[in-house]
Design an enzyme around this catalytic site. Sequence first.
Site, PDB file in Angstrom:
ATOM      1  N   CYS A   1       1.634   0.675   1.116  1.00 11.15           N
ATOM      2  CA  CYS A   1       3.038   1.043   0.961  1.00 11.15           C
ATOM      3  C   CYS A   1       3.239   2.554   0.873  1.00 11.15           C
ATOM      4  O   CYS A   1       4.336   3.052   1.091  1.00 11.15           O
ATOM      5  CB  CYS A   1       3.637   0.370  -0.262  1.00 11.15           C
ATOM      6  SG  CYS A   1       2.784   0.784  -1.765  1.00 11.15           S
TER       7      CYS A   1
ATOM      8  N   GLU B   1      -9.119   4.930  -4.527  1.00  6.85           N
ATOM      9  CA  GLU B   1      -8.607   6.298  -4.408  1.00  6.85           C
ATOM     10  C   GLU B   1      -9.714   7.303  -4.055  1.00  6.85           C
ATOM     11  O   GLU B   1     -10.841   7.204  -4.542  1.00  6.85           O
ATOM     12  CB  GLU B   1      -7.937   6.728  -5.725  1.00  6.85           C
ATOM     13  CG  GLU B   1      -6.530   6.212  -5.885  1.00  6.85           C
ATOM     14  CD  GLU B   1      -6.430   4.716  -6.184  1.00  6.85           C
ATOM     15  OE1 GLU B   1      -7.445   4.133  -6.633  1.00  6.85           O
ATOM     16  OE2 GLU B   1      -5.363   4.129  -5.961  1.00  6.85           O
TER      17      GLU B   1
ATOM     18  N   HIS C   1       8.979   4.957  -3.687  1.00  5.80           N
ATOM     19  CA  HIS C   1       7.666   4.513  -4.120  1.00  5.80           C
ATOM     20  C   HIS C   1       7.696   3.980  -5.551  1.00  5.80           C
ATOM     21  O   HIS C   1       6.966   3.039  -5.881  1.00  5.80           O
ATOM     22  CB  HIS C   1       6.689   5.681  -3.991  1.00  5.80           C
ATOM     23  CG  HIS C   1       5.281   5.226  -3.810  1.00  5.80           C
ATOM     24  ND1 HIS C   1       4.914   4.271  -2.889  1.00  5.80           N
ATOM     25  CD2 HIS C   1       4.127   5.563  -4.457  1.00  5.80           C
ATOM     26  CE1 HIS C   1       3.612   4.049  -2.965  1.00  5.80           C
ATOM     27  NE2 HIS C   1       3.118   4.816  -3.920  1.00  5.80           N
TER      28      HIS C   1
ATOM     29  N   CYS D   1       4.929  -4.803  -6.197  1.00  3.81           N
ATOM     30  CA  CYS D   1       3.480  -5.064  -6.131  1.00  3.81           C
ATOM     31  C   CYS D   1       2.903  -5.384  -7.509  1.00  3.81           C
ATOM     32  O   CYS D   1       2.102  -6.306  -7.662  1.00  3.81           O
ATOM     33  CB  CYS D   1       2.754  -3.898  -5.493  1.00  3.81           C
ATOM     34  SG  CYS D   1       2.898  -2.346  -6.395  1.00  3.81           S
TER      35      CYS D   1
END
Lengths: 479, 479, 479, 479
Positions: free
Chosen positions: D102, D256, D291, D298
């Site tokens: 996303c 990440e 965001h 989510c």
Amino acid sequence: MMNGKQYIDSLKARKPRVYYLGERLRDPYSHPAIIPHMRTAAVTYDLAMEDRHAEIMTATSHLTGEKVSRFTHLFWSVDDLIKKIEMLRLIGRETGTCFQRCVGLDGINAIWSVTYEIDRAKGTEYHAKFRKYLERLQKEDLMSAGAMTDVKGDRSLPPWQQPDPDMYVRIVERRPDGIVIRGAKTHITGAVNSHEILVMPTLGLPPEGADYAVVCAVPIDAPGLTLVFGRQTNDERKEEEGMFDCGTSFGVVGGESTLLFEDVFVPSERVFMAGEGEFAGSLVDRFSSWHRANYGGCKAGNADILLGATALLTEIHGTIKNSIVKDKLTEIVHLVETIYASAVGSSALGTKLPAGNWMVDPLLANTVKQNVTRFLYQVGRLAHDLGGGILSTLPSDADFRNGEIGGLLTKYFAGKEGFPTEEKRKLCRYIENMTSVATLVEALHGAGSPQAQRIVMLRQANLPEKTRMAKKVIGIGKE
Amino acid sequence: MMNGKQYIDSLKARKPRVYYLGERLRDPYSHPAIIPHMRTAAVTYDLAMEDRHAEIMTATSHLTGEKVSRFTHLFWSVDDLIKKIEMLRLIGRETGTCFQRCVGLDGINAIWSVTYEIDRAKGTEYHAKFRKYLERLQKEDLMSAGAMTDVKGDRSLPPWQQPDPDMYVRIVERRPDGIVIRGAKTHITGAVNSHEILVMPTLGLPPEGADYAVVCAVPIDAPGLTLVFGRQTNDERKEEEGMFDCGTSFGVVGGESTLLFEDVFVPSERVFMAGEGEFAGSLVDRFSSWHRANYGGCKAGNADILLGATALLTEIHGTIKNSIVKDKLTEIVHLVETIYASAVGSSALGTKLPAGNWMVDPLLANTVKQNVTRFLYQVGRLAHDLGGGILSTLPSDADFRNGEIGGLLTKYFAGKEGFPTEEKRKLCRYIENMTSVATLVEALHGAGSPQAQRIVMLRQANLPEKTRMAKKVIGIGKE
Amino acid sequence: MMNGKQYIDSLKARKPRVYYLGERLRDPYSHPAIIPHMRTAAVTYDLAMEDRHAEIMTATSHLTGEKVSRFTHLFWSVDDLIKKIEMLRLIGRETGTCFQRCVGLDGINAIWSVTYEIDRAKGTEYHAKFRKYLERLQKEDLMSAGAMTDVKGDRSLPPWQQPDPDMYVRIVERRPDGIVIRGAKTHITGAVNSHEILVMPTLGLPPEGADYAVVCAVPIDAPGLTLVFGRQTNDERKEEEGMFDCGTSFGVVGGESTLLFEDVFVPSERVFMAGEGEFAGSLVDRFSSWHRANYGGCKAGNADILLGATALLTEIHGTIKNSIVKDKLTEIVHLVETIYASAVGSSALGTKLPAGNWMVDPLLANTVKQNVTRFLYQVGRLAHDLGGGILSTLPSDADFRNGEIGGLLTKYFAGKEGFPTEEKRKLCRYIENMTSVATLVEALHGAGSPQAQRIVMLRQANLPEKTRMAKKVIGIGKE
Amino acid sequence: MMNGKQYIDSLKARKPRVYYLGERLRDPYSHPAIIPHMRTAAVTYDLAMEDRHAEIMTATSHLTGEKVSRFTHLFWSVDDLIKKIEMLRLIGRETGTCFQRCVGLDGINAIWSVTYEIDRAKGTEYHAKFRKYLERLQKEDLMSAGAMTDVKGDRSLPPWQQPDPDMYVRIVERRPDGIVIRGAKTHITGAVNSHEILVMPTLGLPPEGADYAVVCAVPIDAPGLTLVFGRQTNDERKEEEGMFDCGTSFGVVGGESTLLFEDVFVPSERVFMAGEGEFAGSLVDRFSSWHRANYGGCKAGNADILLGATALLTEIHGTIKNSIVKDKLTEIVHLVETIYASAVGSSALGTKLPAGNWMVDPLLANTVKQNVTRFLYQVGRLAHDLGGGILSTLPSDADFRNGEIGGLLTKYFAGKEGFPTEEKRKLCRYIENMTSVATLVEALHGAGSPQAQRIVMLRQANLPEKTRMAKKVIGIGKE
């Protein structure tokens, strides 16, 4: 009294059966997974050697008149209760983590008081036996683990109605010279690096559960006893070079194990309850009240280090002068001092038990632990907030040591001038590990789950008396 | 020592200038708005007469060796500090509301210790004068109000930069035989029914604010002093027949007043600071630390009554056996005992001041009050939750007394069989009033607003030391 | 459609039987206790007259094609659901308090949908009758109160097992031309100044409770109906000159009454359920889902005013530039916008009911209200924190108007230069009243108590489905 | 559009430079540390192939009229905004973790809208270039990572005043055919397994920071780009046999990386901002608003799985029938649905941007994320509470597989009859990992730290307007 080195040497003389990550540890006290916890417990020995800490770390035994570690000392006064809390905070600050040894301390106090009462009621001789055992513990300065929590199986059923009767540790055989016990105890803090295991029941027991009412002391290397060292968050980092990514060389939490008792024989002189289930509830309540108050000491000490680390990290980030940042640091202070103040308060209002040792105020002690189960999550969140996303995504120490990219990483992860990147990383790793699931869950469930405290609170709160007082003040009904 | 009746009689001999709802009260001590507060303070006198409470309610004066009310007694030990908290909880339970008298108690302790230090530093003679004053207070068993909070005007400016220099009480004239003060103090608990007003500064003061550094004692009926009795939630209900809808005959909160000093002359023997601004900060800090710890005593006592009332109401509603209801009652217990435990803890770790009296741990004491500012809102919400919408919409007592509809209302507001509707109503009214804005705001701002506690906490927390400890544990930097 | 004045005139043409403070109000619509609430409801009429609000405040009736007030309009689309929330926030901002009229709106939607389903299932003719009734409501722009909550007696017993069978409103007689009902409804918002009362059951009912399954419309002045106007926090201030100390001329909360039905006859054309208990649960669920979502609109609007008032007060105090003060104002924003966002979200995911009108997502709608029961206490506490102790102790307006002391009070309660003391006082009074017990309890229990929402949530959450999904993701068991 | 397998194959055709645990990964897409994250992202491709999810997972491109993955689709309506949230919850439930994709979606929407405005203001041609780039992204169904967060160095200094100018990514050279960038981006979700990196600035920039105002697209294997895959909680468990102790095969958080740009050349057609710092703030605000709303989708989906897992675990423990346990599960439901409802609400009130795509309500979107930063810690704590101490101390899977002790462990860790111990263990491991520091910190700092949201909230709240409304309602001042 032993110092830290002597303590470690004394452990190495023992040969317990320990498993970890699927293998039996041939030499557990040299294994990287165990060493950090042993090293932490050693601090409880070393600090007792220091003159400046003598008043806090040691005491004069009422049994022998000898100077003993406070960890083997019965609580003979309110002052002893308060000093315990101070000792826990001190060591919590010196290690920044769980140092395990208070479980045994509360255990001996609980057994001392309850055996006295059993004997008085039933003419048994548990108390004298325990006194002898305790003298040896004091003299040899042994570390004892308290093994209370059973695995419990289906929690909607009492021990004796479980499909498998072994889900709570029980006496499977009574012999003239002792008893044989079977079952498993779990979440046992510091067990691997203790000399002794104090087995205690996990709940009050009616007559039909008499076989589950067992208190006894088992040496760490008793035949039939197996320890399975639990998995912890990031545990494999301990086996990495330098343990850099562990953040601390002392280990997070208390090195909990599951203890499997495969028909372990316990000789009579080490048995302190064997069927007197009507006393099991008192033992659990007392042990847990003392132990729940502790969390206001040790966790405050640990949180001091977390606070210091977080404050320093914000300095390196260049954010510490921001009012909101300072306010968040203040909030950590507030939460930490609340649990400490309450722990001291529950001690200050202690009362004397029939056996002579002193009990904390159980209602207040339970509030301490209840707050710990909430506040440490808040402290963790605040530390995360101030620490930043780096707590979640920082590359490994090995990457920083890598010749091709290490220099660039060191450049880019720098903070305010004058602070080495390495220090910033180390702080991040400490915060990361000390707010991990292992740590938080220990704060939540150690010494009893939140609901366990609430049950005690409601019972201790004496609502009918409060209702009576309310009626008087408000002027309704006959009081 | 006086009993409650004697206390009330002693007040009636005084003629203060008091306004309320736009009128001067000709006889304040017979006015329905004042009586409930006076009646509450009288309980502090009556309880001191009871043998069973003697240890808690009275003490032996170190000044005279006489038995005195603990409300005029200096804190000479940790035991005195803890007993104070216990006394506050006791009276909190006996009255279910604020009994006002602890402000003066903390005030005399603050003035005692600070005058000692001023004299030592500056060669003044405040301490001896205060000792004499205090002896009289003890002997005559007088009630003194502590008047600290100024009206403050524009809070972004210090006192001496306010457009109007009177926004903080100040010395406008120094005479050989005394001083003249002007200004206003606000939120002064119990002022109308006190014998004496202890004027104290509200913040530390640099040399340019010297005129604002004034501590003195003013009789309630001193010329030039006017008291304006503040408006409270539902205050007019006190003037209704039977005061039924007040829920309590003791008044909610402490009967706060605004005090207007129109050039009041204070003779020298009643002046205990007059310009020594460098000591004002200590006075405020000590007073407020003692006072903030108090809230863990009195508010716990009040909350005991609120808890008892709420529990009884759920019994009448028929809901008390529900697990969730019990859990909410338990949550009240938890919150209340946390503040109590902390108050005791902050007392147990008290230290001796140079003047001989004992100081609570200031860091811990501030956590007590900080939690009070949060927890009492939560307690209020829980009481509302369990009490139900009836707390907001219950018809007036007059409707229940009405011949045409009273019977129907009594029928329809009945609860579980066996409980008179009247009791249910009374419980609702008590909960309503004891969770009102007046009460909650007092819990929030009394003894200092939340942010005031945080400033002390951050200062007391010693972050640099915690950072140093963290560096040691984590193994970074030179310590 | 009527404007505000016409609405008030239309009320004055009615002669309901209303009691308050022990007396029957001869002319309720001229009584100072009633006027503020009537004045607030009038805003819902006046705003509908304004072109700039037409899209929000009005709609086109699907029944008649006429332009009607949105307060009499069925929800024909997601857009209608969202516009309702926007309308509630708008009026919440224009009045700063409860404007009462949404209860009837949700009531007509609930009755519309359920009567349709009863008729379909049982061949009754409720829906057609209700359509006719609703057409009149739209045409005459009447205000209807929703009367759902029964007095309930002993809540551990169902209606038909109560010692007194009247503790829930019930049908005591069925006649060819209608029914006779008896009982009491309580906490009924806006009842006195409504034209119509929509009686609805308060819970689902099995066959044995059929007599309690009654939905009908009763005119405000029906014979046998008595309204007892509930007591509210500080209600007597409304009768003071200028109502200054009320802070608002619109009244706090919704002017709740208890309604006594003493065998009230309801003609058939006004009866929309009479025994079909199996549909009562749906009616309650739908009504309460719509109504719980509303709280994210109206309370957000009210809190906007509270926020604005608090921000202005901090400006007058001279504290608004402090980072911590701004952060607290931000927290109010956060809490308020969370409930608003959720209310819109629950509307955006609405679904169509068989009768054609649209239902909010019930799970999401219940979270809105649950948060309101928590957040408004937090908002209140923040407003108290920023407002200061003055919220609890400010002298009365009459004192400020007093010739002898008024000037001094005005001097001493001044804030930052340029702001009249009167404005500061008024802001304090608004905050005081809008965070009173009456207001908070309404936020807590209005549209259902916290636990009522949790029951719906757990039911709607579909745990078995979530367990199934978890098993799939985690890879255990057969899904 | 690609399916999951095609996506993985497409990655394998690329050769990025990736480091992890001190070594360069020769074949990153076959490495056990990377696979779980790649596997999760693949679900976003596979679900788009399923007819039943077509409406949610795909859309019709407004650029080409072709059917495209919703992850490459611009938000052309409120419906698109809401469908995005629904899509995120769906995939959150299918994977139980972060699926990474996303970020790029919000990135393309931000760049789309801002390039349009730059061109309009400055006559540049960024928008047309970006349109072309986006068409390719849609057509080839590429996954793009959004790289916004810089490493930031000393946060009290702006980029251009840092001692090292590279602490924010910047343009070091402008060539006729493109630009050269240097610096590092950190916490970049899904970067290793993306095709493209969208570089965006992390804050608004005044003229002196123009070189830091750079938006461009860089292929994952661009020369000069190095990815260092971050360390995560328990990451080494991924390399264990069967990954049992990971709890999930999908990886926790989003994999990440830190991205090192060592003078990476970006050709002109891939450059979408190069110095227009006055537009950087808008880009950041829009990106982050979209965001931040996402987290209500989510994380709600992930929490559904956590809830299901926890509920099942309580069933196995035998505790699920306890009212308090059910109430705690309900609390998880409440927290989760609150963030979801708010995310939908912020979407439903979206508005159209000049470039044609739609913006969420920024004030409401920021509340979503702010709540996520709080609620997920509460959800985690509740899951820990219900899960028990076993979450912290469970022995390793290898121990359970050990021939000597595995049987005993399986016996003793059994729960309610009928549930294999293995399932219980797997649930514990899932809960442990999904509430780890990596996960919690991601919820806290992902899409912006808590304070970042508060800054937006205060700015968006329009306090002056609220003050004006308050004055009108309360009747003070001239509006």
